[in-house]
Enzyme design. Structure first.
Site, short mmCIF file in Angstrom:
data_model
loop_
_atom_site.label_atom_id
_atom_site.label_comp_id
_atom_site.label_asym_id
_atom_site.label_seq_id
_atom_site.Cartn_x
_atom_site.Cartn_y
_atom_site.Cartn_z
N ALA A 53 -23.37 40.17 39.15
CA ALA A 53 -24.63 40.87 39.42
C ALA A 53 -25.66 39.95 40.07
O ALA A 53 -26.36 40.34 41.02
CB ALA A 53 -25.18 41.46 38.12
N GLU A 54 -25.73 38.73 39.59
CA GLU A 54 -26.71 37.78 40.10
C GLU A 54 -26.28 37.12 41.41
O GLU A 54 -27.02 36.34 42.00
CB GLU A 54 -27.00 36.70 39.05
CG GLU A 54 -27.74 37.21 37.83
CD GLU A 54 -29.17 37.66 38.14
OE1 GLU A 54 -29.92 36.89 38.78
OE2 GLU A 54 -29.52 38.79 37.77
N GLY A 55 -25.06 37.41 41.85
CA GLY A 55 -24.58 36.88 43.12
C GLY A 55 -24.12 35.45 43.07
O GLY A 55 -24.08 34.76 44.09
#
Length: 183
Positions: A53-55
């Site tokens: 999600a945070e990449g």
């Protein structure tokens, strides 16, 4: 049929790309979920999902600064303010932990460095502080996402004005990583 494809090739490609990307990383994600008991599998899968999600998911996850640059030393949180897209952030590491948040967690847990193990412990503590640890362990994925949404800007409903991942994509990554959803 050929004209239909020519007119809609971009949409067809987009529809195929996301599942193909997830399938490509699924083997690696499942391998990371090696623990055999459901609690540890679910926790590891949730941590992997946060990285996605945070990449930051990948070989350099634990060395990633906000915006994608890398830092070189795990001796301490780098505390480098990066400005990207009108947002300035000190987020760093696999879980994009802000420096001020890190200071609090570091002290509470007695962490000595910003190593991958320390980052994992810190992320678990942040999940616990949000009241979501029992939900994560039990596989109550939706409840855990809801409770953690203010900790990680990329979770659905975070409301920080940054890109938020879809619930469906996060659930898919979680399950590919071995996470089990509660019945």
């Amino acid at each position: 049929m050929g004209d239909l494809f020519k007119e809609n090739w971009k949409y067809i490609l987009a529809a195929l790309a996301a599942p193909a990307l997830l399938m490509a990383i699924s083997t690696k994600l499942r391998a990371q979920a090696a623990p055999k008991n459901t609690a540890s599998v679910n926790l590891r899968a949730f941590l992997t999902m946060i990285q996605y999600a945070e990449g930051t998911y990948g070989a350099n996850a634990y060395r990633t600064l906000y915006g994608g640059q890398l830092f070189n030393s795990y001796a301490q949180h780098p505390n480098i303010a990066i400005n990207k897209g009108g947002i300035t952030s000190t987020a760093a590491g696999a879980y994009q932990i802000l420096f001020r948040t890190w200071q609090s967690v570091k002290q509470a847990l007695g962490l000595q460095d910003f190593s991958p193990a320390s980052q994992d412990r810190a992320a678990v503590e942040l999940i616990r502080r949000r009241g979501a640890l029992e939900d994560v362990i039990a596989g109550r994925f939706g409840e855990a996402i809801y409770k953690c949404r203010k900790e990680w800007a990329s979770l659905p409903g975070a409301g920080y004005g940054q890109h938020e991942r879809s619930f469906a994509s996060l659930a898919q990554v979680y399950q590919y990583a071995g996470g089990q959803l509660a019945a």
